[in-house]
Design a protein around this motif. Structure first.
Motif, PDB file in Angstrom:
ATOM      1  N   ALA A 141       0.833  -1.210   0.000  1.00 24.98           N
ATOM      2  CA  ALA A 141       0.000   0.000   0.000  1.00 24.98           C
ATOM      3  C   ALA A 141       0.868   1.261   0.000  1.00 24.98           C
ATOM      4  CB  ALA A 141      -0.933   0.000   1.200  1.00 24.98           C
ATOM      5  N   ARG A 142       1.970   1.222   0.730  1.00 25.63           N
ATOM      6  CA  ARG A 142       2.864   2.377   0.794  1.00 25.63           C
ATOM      7  C   ARG A 142       3.585   2.590  -0.536  1.00 25.63           C
ATOM      8  NH1 ARG A 142       7.518   1.047   3.176  1.00 25.63           N
ATOM      9  NH2 ARG A 142       6.335  -0.065   4.737  1.00 25.63           N
ATOM     10  N   GLU A 143       4.120   1.505  -1.104  1.00 27.92           N
ATOM     11  CA  GLU A 143       4.922   1.631  -2.325  1.00 27.92           C
ATOM     12  C   GLU A 143       4.066   1.806  -3.575  1.00 27.92           C
ATOM     13  OE1 GLU A 143       7.277  -1.881  -2.252  1.00 27.92           O
ATOM     14  OE2 GLU A 143       8.530  -1.171  -0.585  1.00 27.92           O
ATOM     15  N   THR A 144       2.975   1.063  -3.695  1.00 26.34           N
ATOM     16  CA  THR A 144       2.178   1.077  -4.913  1.00 26.34           C
ATOM     17  C   THR A 144       1.126   2.179  -4.912  1.00 26.34           C
ATOM     18  OG1 THR A 144       2.464  -1.302  -5.050  1.00 26.34           O
ATOM     19  CG2 THR A 144       0.771  -0.344  -6.447  1.00 26.34           C
ATOM     20  N   LEU A 145       0.405   2.317  -3.793  1.00 31.87           N
ATOM     21  CA  LEU A 145      -0.703   3.253  -3.739  1.00 31.87           C
ATOM     22  C   LEU A 145      -0.340   4.597  -3.117  1.00 31.87           C
ATOM     23  CD1 LEU A 145      -3.463   0.754  -2.509  1.00 31.87           C
ATOM     24  CD2 LEU A 145      -2.850   1.335  -4.862  1.00 31.87           C
ATOM     25  N   GLY A 146       0.783   4.643  -2.408  1.00 32.94           N
ATOM     26  CA  GLY A 146       1.187   5.870  -1.732  1.00 32.94           C
ATOM     27  C   GLY A 146       0.395   6.135  -0.462  1.00 32.94           C
ATOM     28  N   TRP A 147      -0.171   5.089   0.121  1.00 39.73           N
ATOM     29  CA  TRP A 147      -0.972   5.219   1.328  1.00 39.73           C
ATOM     30  C   TRP A 147      -0.145   4.868   2.560  1.00 39.73           C
ATOM     31  CZ3 TRP A 147      -6.108   2.250   0.015  1.00 39.73           C
ATOM     32  CH2 TRP A 147      -6.817   2.968  -0.937  1.00 39.73           C
ATOM     33  N   THR A 148      -0.506   5.460   3.682  1.00 39.56           N
ATOM     34  CA  THR A 148       0.037   5.021   4.960  1.00 39.56           C
ATOM     35  C   THR A 148      -1.048   4.180   5.630  1.00 39.56           C
ATOM     36  OG1 THR A 148      -0.730   7.041   6.031  1.00 39.56           O
ATOM     37  CG2 THR A 148       1.544   7.014   5.264  1.00 39.56           C
ATOM     38  N   MET A 149      -0.640   3.060   6.183  1.00 38.22           N
ATOM     39  CA  MET A 149      -1.584   2.167   6.860  1.00 38.22           C
ATOM     40  C   MET A 149      -1.197   2.037   8.322  1.00 38.22           C
ATOM     41  SD  MET A 149      -2.415  -1.028   4.336  1.00 38.22           S
ATOM     42  CE  MET A 149      -3.541  -1.784   5.492  1.00 38.22           C
ATOM     43  N   ASP A 150      -2.151   2.297   9.193  1.00 39.67           N
ATOM     44  CA  ASP A 150      -1.980   2.047  10.617  1.00 39.67           C
ATOM     45  C   ASP A 150      -2.725   0.764  10.946  1.00 39.67           C
ATOM     46  OD1 ASP A 150      -0.460   4.241  11.144  1.00 39.67           O
ATOM     47  OD2 ASP A 150      -2.098   5.452  11.941  1.00 39.67           O
ATOM     48  N   ILE A 151      -2.028  -0.165  11.568  1.00 35.96           N
ATOM     49  CA  ILE A 151      -2.634  -1.424  11.981  1.00 35.96           C
ATOM     50  C   ILE A 151      -3.117  -1.270  13.415  1.00 35.96           C
ATOM     51  CG2 ILE A 151      -2.255  -3.887  12.330  1.00 35.96           C
ATOM     52  CD1 ILE A 151      -2.160  -3.017   9.393  1.00 35.96           C
ATOM     53  N   VAL A 152      -4.406  -1.492  13.634  1.00 39.17           N
ATOM     54  CA  VAL A 152      -5.001  -1.393  14.967  1.00 39.17           C
ATOM     55  C   VAL A 152      -4.844  -2.749  15.641  1.00 39.17           C
ATOM     56  CG1 VAL A 152      -7.104  -0.930  16.261  1.00 39.17           C
ATOM     57  CG2 VAL A 152      -6.652   0.305  14.136  1.00 39.17           C
ATOM     58  N   LYS A 153      -4.044  -2.770  16.705  1.00 36.57           N
ATOM     59  CA  LYS A 153      -3.785  -4.017  17.425  1.00 36.57           C
ATOM     60  C   LYS A 153      -4.355  -3.928  18.827  1.00 36.57           C
ATOM     61  CE  LYS A 153       0.455  -4.922  14.920  1.00 36.57           C
ATOM     62  NZ  LYS A 153       1.899  -5.085  14.984  1.00 36.57           N
ATOM     63  N   GLY A 154      -4.601  -5.080  19.402  1.00 39.07           N
ATOM     64  CA  GLY A 154      -5.094  -5.126  20.773  1.00 39.07           C
ATOM     65  C   GLY A 154      -4.007  -4.736  21.757  1.00 39.07           C
ATOM     66  N   VAL A 155      -4.420  -4.355  22.937  1.00 31.42           N
ATOM     67  CA  VAL A 155      -3.483  -3.983  23.987  1.00 31.42           C
ATOM     68  C   VAL A 155      -2.842  -5.250  24.547  1.00 31.42           C
ATOM     69  CG1 VAL A 155      -3.280  -2.816  26.225  1.00 31.42           C
ATOM     70  CG2 VAL A 155      -4.943  -2.005  24.538  1.00 31.42           C
ATOM     71  N   VAL A 156      -1.535  -5.200  24.784  1.00 36.03           N
ATOM     72  CA  VAL A 156      -0.815  -6.358  25.317  1.00 36.03           C
ATOM     73  C   VAL A 156      -1.348  -6.683  26.711  1.00 36.03           C
ATOM     74  CG1 VAL A 156       1.459  -7.234  25.994  1.00 36.03           C
ATOM     75  CG2 VAL A 156       1.228  -5.764  23.992  1.00 36.03           C
ATOM     76  N   GLY A 157      -1.667  -7.939  26.952  1.00 33.57           N
ATOM     77  CA  GLY A 157      -2.181  -8.378  28.232  1.00 33.57           C
ATOM     78  C   GLY A 157      -3.666  -8.083  28.433  1.00 33.57           C
ATOM     79  N   GLN A 158      -4.338  -7.744  27.379  1.00 30.88           N
ATOM     80  CA  GLN A 158      -5.763  -7.409  27.452  1.00 30.88           C
ATOM     81  C   GLN A 158      -6.589  -8.644  27.765  1.00 30.88           C
ATOM     82  OE1 GLN A 158      -7.209  -5.450  23.922  1.00 30.88           O
ATOM     83  NE2 GLN A 158      -8.994  -6.763  23.869  1.00 30.88           N
ATOM     84  N   ARG A 159      -7.567  -8.486  28.657  1.00 29.28           N
ATOM     85  CA  ARG A 159      -8.494  -9.570  28.979  1.00 29.28           C
ATOM     86  C   ARG A 159      -9.897  -9.052  28.791  1.00 29.28           C
ATOM     87  NH1 ARG A 159      -7.287 -13.868  32.952  1.00 29.28           N
ATOM     88  NH2 ARG A 159      -5.163 -14.423  32.438  1.00 29.28           N
TER      89      ARG A 159
END
Length: 140
Positions: free
Chosen positions: A67-85
């Motif tokens: 996405a960055r190289e071909t489309l010129g987009w920045t992508m943020d990956i939404v991840k869970g919080v470490v140790g989340q219950r």
């Protein structure tokens, strides 16, 4: 890998208000990373002014670099919080989850009734149109 999974996956791109931009329906045995390429490409073709995308943790890896190289987009990956219950609302991810909840209120999208994936995609667009018309009706 190699699992025999029945059903389909629905890959969606929504705007910040939760309205549907693009939907791609794939077989359930397709990884999210693989299903993300055609989704992002179709989103880019329809909405070339987009510059930033938030994505689920399933879309990590080569897709972010592509996405960055071909489309010129920045992508943020939404991840869970470490140790989340338990359940915790994750930033930006709730927008997509809310949109899917709105759309699956439509009877035809509550289950996978359709034979062709393209028919399911069409029903997604119809459900989104109905949602937008209801909102316009209230504002008038």
């Amino acid at each position: 890998a190699g699992k025999r999974i029945n059903g389909r996956k629905r890959h969606v791109a929504v705007d910040s208000m939760g309205l549907l931009l693009v939907v791609r329906v794939t077989a359930a045995n397709i990884q999210d990373r693989s299903g993300g390429f055609p989704l992002l490409e179709q989103t880019y073709n329809r909405f070339p002014r987009i510059r930033h995308v938030w994505a689920d943790a399933g879309y990590t890896g080569q897709l972010v670099r592509w996405a960055r190289e071909t489309l010129g987009w920045t992508m943020d990956i939404v991840k869970g919080v470490v140790g989340q219950r338990g359940f915790v609302v994750q930033p930006r991810r709730w927008v997509v989850e809310r949109s899917l909840a709105w759309l699956t209120r439509s009877r035809r999208l509550s289950r996978d009734y359709e034979i062709l994936p393209q028919t399911t995609e069409a029903w997604f667009y119809l459900a989104n149109i109905r949602l937008m018309l209801r909102r316009l009706e209230r504002s008038v």
